[in-house]
Design a protein around this motif. Sequence first.
Motif, PDB file in Angstrom:
ATOM      1  N   ALA A 663       0.861  -1.206   0.000  1.00  0.00           N
ATOM      2  CA  ALA A 663       0.000   0.000   0.000  1.00  0.00           C
ATOM      3  C   ALA A 663       0.878   1.230   0.000  1.00  0.00           C
ATOM      4  O   ALA A 663       2.063   1.191   0.343  1.00  0.00           O
ATOM      5  CB  ALA A 663      -0.896  -0.014   1.239  1.00  0.00           C
ATOM      6  N   SER A 664       0.260   2.314  -0.392  1.00  0.00           N
ATOM      7  CA  SER A 664       0.930   3.626  -0.365  1.00  0.00           C
ATOM      8  C   SER A 664       0.048   4.593   0.377  1.00  0.00           C
ATOM      9  O   SER A 664      -1.183   4.497   0.340  1.00  0.00           O
ATOM     10  CB  SER A 664       1.204   4.117  -1.790  1.00  0.00           C
ATOM     11  N   GLY A 665       0.674   5.536   1.049  1.00  0.00           N
ATOM     12  CA  GLY A 665      -0.086   6.514   1.795  1.00  0.00           C
ATOM     13  C   GLY A 665      -0.453   6.007   3.171  1.00  0.00           C
ATOM     14  O   GLY A 665       0.188   5.093   3.725  1.00  0.00           O
ATOM     15  N   PRO A 666      -1.517   6.521   3.811  1.00  0.00           N
ATOM     16  CA  PRO A 666      -1.902   6.102   5.166  1.00  0.00           C
ATOM     17  C   PRO A 666      -2.316   4.624   5.206  1.00  0.00           C
ATOM     18  O   PRO A 666      -2.883   4.082   4.252  1.00  0.00           O
ATOM     19  CB  PRO A 666      -3.071   7.032   5.506  1.00  0.00           C
ATOM     20  N   LEU A 667      -2.038   3.961   6.383  1.00  0.00           N
ATOM     21  CA  LEU A 667      -2.414   2.562   6.583  1.00  0.00           C
ATOM     22  C   LEU A 667      -3.784   2.470   7.217  1.00  0.00           C
ATOM     23  O   LEU A 667      -4.115   3.246   8.133  1.00  0.00           O
ATOM     24  CB  LEU A 667      -1.382   1.878   7.483  1.00  0.00           C
ATOM     25  N   LEU A 668      -4.605   1.520   6.768  1.00  0.00           N
ATOM     26  CA  LEU A 668      -5.935   1.324   7.334  1.00  0.00           C
ATOM     27  C   LEU A 668      -5.789   0.892   8.790  1.00  0.00           C
ATOM     28  O   LEU A 668      -5.072  -0.086   9.111  1.00  0.00           O
ATOM     29  CB  LEU A 668      -6.706   0.280   6.521  1.00  0.00           C
ATOM     30  N   LEU A 669      -6.449   1.595   9.696  1.00  0.00           N
ATOM     31  CA  LEU A 669      -6.285   1.355  11.122  1.00  0.00           C
ATOM     32  C   LEU A 669      -6.731  -0.068  11.490  1.00  0.00           C
ATOM     33  O   LEU A 669      -6.104  -0.730  12.319  1.00  0.00           O
ATOM     34  CB  LEU A 669      -7.078   2.398  11.916  1.00  0.00           C
ATOM     35  N   LYS A 670      -7.788  -0.600  10.862  1.00  0.00           N
ATOM     36  CA  LYS A 670      -8.288  -1.949  11.185  1.00  0.00           C
ATOM     37  C   LYS A 670      -7.225  -3.003  10.864  1.00  0.00           C
ATOM     38  O   LYS A 670      -7.029  -3.963  11.631  1.00  0.00           O
ATOM     39  CB  LYS A 670      -9.551  -2.224  10.368  1.00  0.00           C
ATOM     40  N   ARG A 671      -6.479  -2.816   9.763  1.00  0.00           N
ATOM     41  CA  ARG A 671      -5.451  -3.782   9.403  1.00  0.00           C
ATOM     42  C   ARG A 671      -4.291  -3.725  10.401  1.00  0.00           C
ATOM     43  O   ARG A 671      -3.743  -4.770  10.790  1.00  0.00           O
ATOM     44  CB  ARG A 671      -4.938  -3.493   7.997  1.00  0.00           C
ATOM     45  N   VAL A 672      -3.897  -2.517  10.808  1.00  0.00           N
ATOM     46  CA  VAL A 672      -2.823  -2.409  11.806  1.00  0.00           C
ATOM     47  C   VAL A 672      -3.251  -3.045  13.116  1.00  0.00           C
ATOM     48  O   VAL A 672      -2.486  -3.759  13.781  1.00  0.00           O
ATOM     49  CB  VAL A 672      -2.443  -0.926  11.997  1.00  0.00           C
ATOM     50  N   PHE A 673      -4.530  -2.816  13.521  1.00  0.00           N
ATOM     51  CA  PHE A 673      -5.044  -3.398  14.775  1.00  0.00           C
ATOM     52  C   PHE A 673      -4.984  -4.915  14.723  1.00  0.00           C
ATOM     53  O   PHE A 673      -4.494  -5.572  15.650  1.00  0.00           O
ATOM     54  CB  PHE A 673      -6.476  -2.899  14.972  1.00  0.00           C
ATOM     55  N   ASP A 674      -5.474  -5.503  13.628  1.00  0.00           N
ATOM     56  CA  ASP A 674      -5.472  -6.962  13.522  1.00  0.00           C
ATOM     57  C   ASP A 674      -4.050  -7.506  13.496  1.00  0.00           C
ATOM     58  O   ASP A 674      -3.756  -8.558  14.115  1.00  0.00           O
ATOM     59  CB  ASP A 674      -6.217  -7.387  12.253  1.00  0.00           C
ATOM     60  N   ALA A 675      -3.125  -6.852  12.781  1.00  0.00           N
ATOM     61  CA  ALA A 675      -1.754  -7.350  12.687  1.00  0.00           C
ATOM     62  C   ALA A 675      -1.066  -7.323  14.048  1.00  0.00           C
ATOM     63  O   ALA A 675      -0.362  -8.278  14.424  1.00  0.00           O
ATOM     64  CB  ALA A 675      -0.968  -6.510  11.687  1.00  0.00           C
ATOM     65  N   ILE A 676      -1.262  -6.269  14.828  1.00  0.00           N
ATOM     66  CA  ILE A 676      -0.598  -6.170  16.130  1.00  0.00           C
ATOM     67  C   ILE A 676      -1.179  -7.194  17.100  1.00  0.00           C
ATOM     68  O   ILE A 676      -0.437  -7.850  17.857  1.00  0.00           O
ATOM     69  CB  ILE A 676      -0.725  -4.731  16.682  1.00  0.00           C
ATOM     70  N   LEU A 797      -7.928   8.013  20.032  1.00  0.00           N
ATOM     71  CA  LEU A 797      -7.146   8.664  18.980  1.00  0.00           C
ATOM     72  C   LEU A 797      -8.045   9.586  18.175  1.00  0.00           C
ATOM     73  O   LEU A 797      -9.135   9.171  17.738  1.00  0.00           O
ATOM     74  CB  LEU A 797      -6.497   7.624  18.062  1.00  0.00           C
ATOM     75  N   ILE A 798      -7.621  10.854  18.012  1.00  0.00           N
ATOM     76  CA  ILE A 798      -8.363  11.837  17.211  1.00  0.00           C
ATOM     77  C   ILE A 798      -7.397  12.436  16.197  1.00  0.00           C
ATOM     78  O   ILE A 798      -6.170  12.320  16.348  1.00  0.00           O
ATOM     79  CB  ILE A 798      -8.978  12.933  18.106  1.00  0.00           C
ATOM     80  N   PRO A 799      -7.903  13.056  15.142  1.00  0.00           N
ATOM     81  CA  PRO A 799      -7.007  13.703  14.160  1.00  0.00           C
ATOM     82  C   PRO A 799      -6.117  14.718  14.871  1.00  0.00           C
ATOM     83  O   PRO A 799      -6.546  15.358  15.840  1.00  0.00           O
ATOM     84  CB  PRO A 799      -7.961  14.363  13.182  1.00  0.00           C
ATOM     85  N   PRO A 800      -4.829  14.846  14.465  1.00  0.00           N
ATOM     86  CA  PRO A 800      -4.224  14.230  13.282  1.00  0.00           C
ATOM     87  C   PRO A 800      -3.541  12.889  13.523  1.00  0.00           C
ATOM     88  O   PRO A 800      -2.833  12.407  12.665  1.00  0.00           O
ATOM     89  CB  PRO A 800      -3.203  15.277  12.867  1.00  0.00           C
ATOM     90  N   SER A 801      -3.706  12.283  14.747  1.00  0.00           N
ATOM     91  CA  SER A 801      -3.122  10.959  14.946  1.00  0.00           C
ATOM     92  C   SER A 801      -3.778   9.935  14.043  1.00  0.00           C
ATOM     93  O   SER A 801      -3.171   8.925  13.669  1.00  0.00           O
ATOM     94  CB  SER A 801      -3.261  10.543  16.406  1.00  0.00           C
ATOM     95  N   VAL A 802      -5.051  10.154  13.705  1.00  0.00           N
ATOM     96  CA  VAL A 802      -5.761   9.322  12.726  1.00  0.00           C
ATOM     97  C   VAL A 802      -6.335  10.266  11.672  1.00  0.00           C
ATOM     98  O   VAL A 802      -6.692  11.417  11.960  1.00  0.00           O
ATOM     99  CB  VAL A 802      -6.885   8.501  13.384  1.00  0.00           C
ATOM    100  N   VAL A 803      -6.435   9.751  10.433  1.00  0.00           N
ATOM    101  CA  VAL A 803      -6.941  10.554   9.327  1.00  0.00           C
ATOM    102  C   VAL A 803      -7.969   9.740   8.571  1.00  0.00           C
ATOM    103  O   VAL A 803      -8.049   8.509   8.685  1.00  0.00           O
ATOM    104  CB  VAL A 803      -5.792  10.985   8.385  1.00  0.00           C
ATOM    105  N   HIS A 804      -8.792  10.456   7.759  1.00  0.00           N
ATOM    106  CA  HIS A 804      -9.792   9.777   6.952  1.00  0.00           C
ATOM    107  C   HIS A 804      -9.126   9.065   5.788  1.00  0.00           C
ATOM    108  O   HIS A 804      -8.121   9.540   5.235  1.00  0.00           O
ATOM    109  CB  HIS A 804     -10.827  10.775   6.426  1.00  0.00           C
ATOM    110  N   ASN A 805      -9.706   7.965   5.411  1.00  0.00           N
ATOM    111  CA  ASN A 805      -9.202   7.179   4.280  1.00  0.00           C
ATOM    112  C   ASN A 805      -9.419   7.970   2.989  1.00  0.00           C
ATOM    113  O   ASN A 805     -10.552   8.342   2.681  1.00  0.00           O
ATOM    114  CB  ASN A 805      -9.934   5.836   4.204  1.00  0.00           C
ATOM    115  N   PRO A 806      -8.352   8.279   2.217  1.00  0.00           N
ATOM    116  CA  PRO A 806      -8.543   9.040   0.974  1.00  0.00           C
ATOM    117  C   PRO A 806      -9.418   8.306  -0.040  1.00  0.00           C
ATOM    118  O   PRO A 806     -10.039   8.933  -0.897  1.00  0.00           O
ATOM    119  CB  PRO A 806      -7.117   9.219   0.450  1.00  0.00           C
ATOM    120  N   ALA A 807      -9.503   6.968   0.059  1.00  0.00           N
ATOM    121  CA  ALA A 807     -10.274   6.205  -0.930  1.00  0.00           C
ATOM    122  C   ALA A 807     -11.763   6.195  -0.640  1.00  0.00           C
ATOM    123  O   ALA A 807     -12.555   5.771  -1.471  1.00  0.00           O
ATOM    124  CB  ALA A 807      -9.752   4.766  -0.998  1.00  0.00           C
TER     125      ALA A 807
END
Length: 813
Positions: A663-676, A797-807
Motif C-alpha cells: 500500500a501507499s499513503g496512510p495505513l488502514l487502522l483496522k489492518r494495523v489493529f489486527d496485525a498487532i 485517537l483523534i485527528p491528526p493521529s488518525v486521518v480519513h481514508n482518501p479512498a
Amino acid sequence: MFGQAPSAALLELLSDPVLTLRADLSTLRANPAARDWLGGDAIEGWRLLRQAAGSRLEIWLRDATRAIDAGRTPPLAPPLKLAGGQRATLHLLRDRPNWLLHARLSAADSDEPPLAEWLALSPQPAALADAGSGALLRRSGAFDVLCPGAPRHLNELPDLLQALLGWSQDTVLPALAAQRPQDPPLLTEAEFVDAQGRHRWLQARLRLWRQPGRTLLLALLEDHSVQHERDLAHQQLDALMDTAAVGLATFQPEAGWLKAHRKGSPFKAGAKQPAASLQGISRELVEPASLPEFERLQRALKKGDAVEVRYAVRHPELGRRWLLTRVAPGLLAGGRRSTSVVTLDVTAQAQAENALLLRAENERTVLDSVLVGIVTVGSDGIEWMNRSARRMFSCELDDVLGQPMGVLAPDDEGHVFHGEPGSEVFECRLRGRDGREFWVIGNAVQTPREDGGLRLTYALLDIDRRRQAEAQSRLAQASLARIIEGAPLAITLHEAQSLRIVKLNQAAAALAGRPEAALLGGTPAQLFGDELGTRVAADMREALASQAVVQREYAVTKGALSRVWDTRLLHLAGSDDTPELLLLVASDVTEQRAAEQARLQAAISQRELLVREVHHRIKNNLQGVAGLLQQIAQRRPEVAPVLKEAVGQVQAIAQVYGLQVGASGPLLLKRVFDAIVGSVQRTQGRVITTAAEGGALLDNWCLPEAEAIPIALSLNELLGNALRHSDGAQVRCQLICDPCGVTVEIVNPGRLPDGFLLQNVKSGVSGLGLVRALLPRRSAILSLEQQGSDVVCRLELIPPSVVHNPATKPSSG
C-alpha cells in the motif's frame, strides 16, 4: 574722649554709640546705643556706613590707626552727614589688641531755608497737609492759582483734586498709607478743569513724611497739558506718515536735524536709528549699484540743492527696499535756511517694474526653449529668433538681424513672406541659410509695440520632420503587423475597457476555430468558449491593473479534443500611463504538458516500487532480528523475559512495514489493529478476544505514516501489559470507530495498586513508560481505571493521529 579703655560693662552704660573693632577694623561688639544707631545688625550697619562714606572715612581710619600706634595725635575725623540731616563725629581709641570707635551724634543743622521759602519759589503747584486731620498746612502760589479761595482743609478741594492728592473720605488712599520710606513716590494722573475753564492734564507725586506723633502729606503737581498736546500731534503725524509710507525730516545749518523720521518711515523697523532720516541710512546699507545715486543725494544735501533720487538699500530686518528721497530747500521766518527731506518707500513700484521685466525675460526664455520656431519682425526687419528657429534656418540672429522675412524664403513672388500674412494658418516652403529647403506650417500674430507700432510674431513648425516621423511610425506599425501575422503564437489585441478584440492573427483564429473576420470585435468568451471566457476576462482585468506580465494556462476543449495554451497577458499604456490596449500571447503546450505528466507518473511509479522494496526488506530484516533475539532467549534463560518483550516490539514494527509493502499513503487502522493483535498472540502464546464496532467507519480511519509505528508499538505494549497482569485469564480487546475518532479498549482481570495515577508513570523504554513516551500528547488520550475485578485501559485517537481514508468519503454517522 575716653582717657583709658573702658570695660565692656561700662560701654554698655554709655549713651553714645561705641563699637569694639578688631585689628582689621571689622565689628567685634557694639553697645546698645551703637545698635540703635546702626540697626539690629551692627556688623552689617558698620559695613554699610563705611561703604556709603567712601574713601574719606577709609583714609581717616588708616591714618588714625597709624598715628595712634606711632604715639602721635591722630587726625580729625571727617564729618559724616546721616539720614534726616543728623551728623556724626568719630573718635578712635586703642584697646589692644582691638580698637574702640566712639560716635558723637548731633542734630540736623538749623540754618537751612524754611519750607515756606521753598514753596514760594516752586513754579509747580505744591501742598503740605496733615495726613491725619486733612488740614492744609502749606501750599505754593501755583497751587492757589489752580484752586483759588484759600482752602484750609483737603475736604474743601474739588473731588478730582482730592483724588489727585491721595485723599478720599477723610483719610489718605490705602496705596499711600502703605507706602514705605524706601518706596518711590505715588503717582496719580487726571484731567482737571481749572477756575478759568481750561482742561489741564495734571500728574501728582505724593509721599508721606512720618514724624513721632504726626504724619505729613507732601504733594507736588505737574502740568502735562503741553506734553499731551505734543504727543497728540505726533500721533496724528505718525498716522499720516504711516498711511503714506513717508519719512520726513528737516535740516537747518545752524541747528542740524530738527525732526527725525517717525515710526512710519519705510526704513525704520524698531532698531535704534540716528536723529535724521538720511543719517538712518548708512552707506553700508546702500546696495553697490545704487551708491552713485546715494552720493549725488549727499552732495545735494551739503549744497542745499533740490534733488530727487531713487536708490536701493539692504535693511537687516526688512530686506531689500527701494527708497525715493526728495530734497526741497527753503527759508524760514527770519531768513534762516531750512531743508525738508521726504523719503518714500517705492519698493512696491520697483518690484512691479522688476516683475514686469522678469516676466518678459521669462517669456523669452520659455519661447527660446519650445520646439516651434518663433521669429519676431518689426518695422525695421527681423528683431529676434528663438533657438528652434535658429536651428531650423541654420543661422544666428546676427546673420539676419534687421532683414525682411523674405530672406528666409525662396525667390517666389507669391510667397507668404514676400507679402502681407493673413491671420489664418499657412503652409509654405522655406530655405535655410545653408541652402536646405523644407516645408513648414505656421501662422503670424500682430502685437502692439511700446512706441505704438506693430510687431509680427511668426510661429513655424517643421513638418518635414513630422512627416518623416509619421512615415517611420507607419513603417513600424506595418512591421509589427507582419510579425504578429507570421508569428507561430496566437496573438490578439483587446480594448482596455470592453476587452473586445481589435486585432488577431491566424494562430489566434485557429485557437478559436473560427475565421478572423468573425472574431474581430468579439469577447474573450468567443475566443475561449463561454465556460472559460469568464475566467479569462477576470485574468485580463488583473493584467490591466498590474505592471507585470500575468501568466496563465487554459485548457481549451473543442469537441473531444482538449488543448493546453500557455498565455501571457500585458497591458499597453498610453501617454498618460492609462491602459489603452491589452496584448494576449498564447502558445500551444499540450504535447509539452503531456510529456511532463508522463515523466512525473513514471517517477512516481519508480518511487513507489523502491519504497515497497525498502519496506519489504526492512520487514524481513526486523523478523530476522526477532528470530535472533528468540534464539538468544532460549540459550540465556536469565534474560529471556527482557528479550521476549524486545521481540514483541520488533515484531510490531515489522508488522507495520509489512502492511506498507502493498500500500501507499496512510495505513488502514483496522489492518494495523489486527496485525498487532496477531503478533502479540503469537509472541505471548496467548489468545486475545477481539471485537470491532463501527460498521463502515472501520474502513474510514487510517494511520499516517509518521504515526503508524508509534501507535503500533503503543498498542503492542498495552496488550503485552494486559497479558502479563491477567494471571492467565482471558484478555479482551475491542476497536470502536465513530465519526470523531477511534477508541481501543483493553480489559483484563486484575487490580491496580492503591493510589495508582497514570500521570505519575515516568517515560521509559517498556511498558506504560514507553507508551507515554510514544503517544502524541494532543491527539491521543490514554486512561487506566478499575471496574470491579477488571482493569480497563482506553486509548482514544483523534485527528491528526488518525486521518480519513482518501479512498472513501467520511461518514456523517
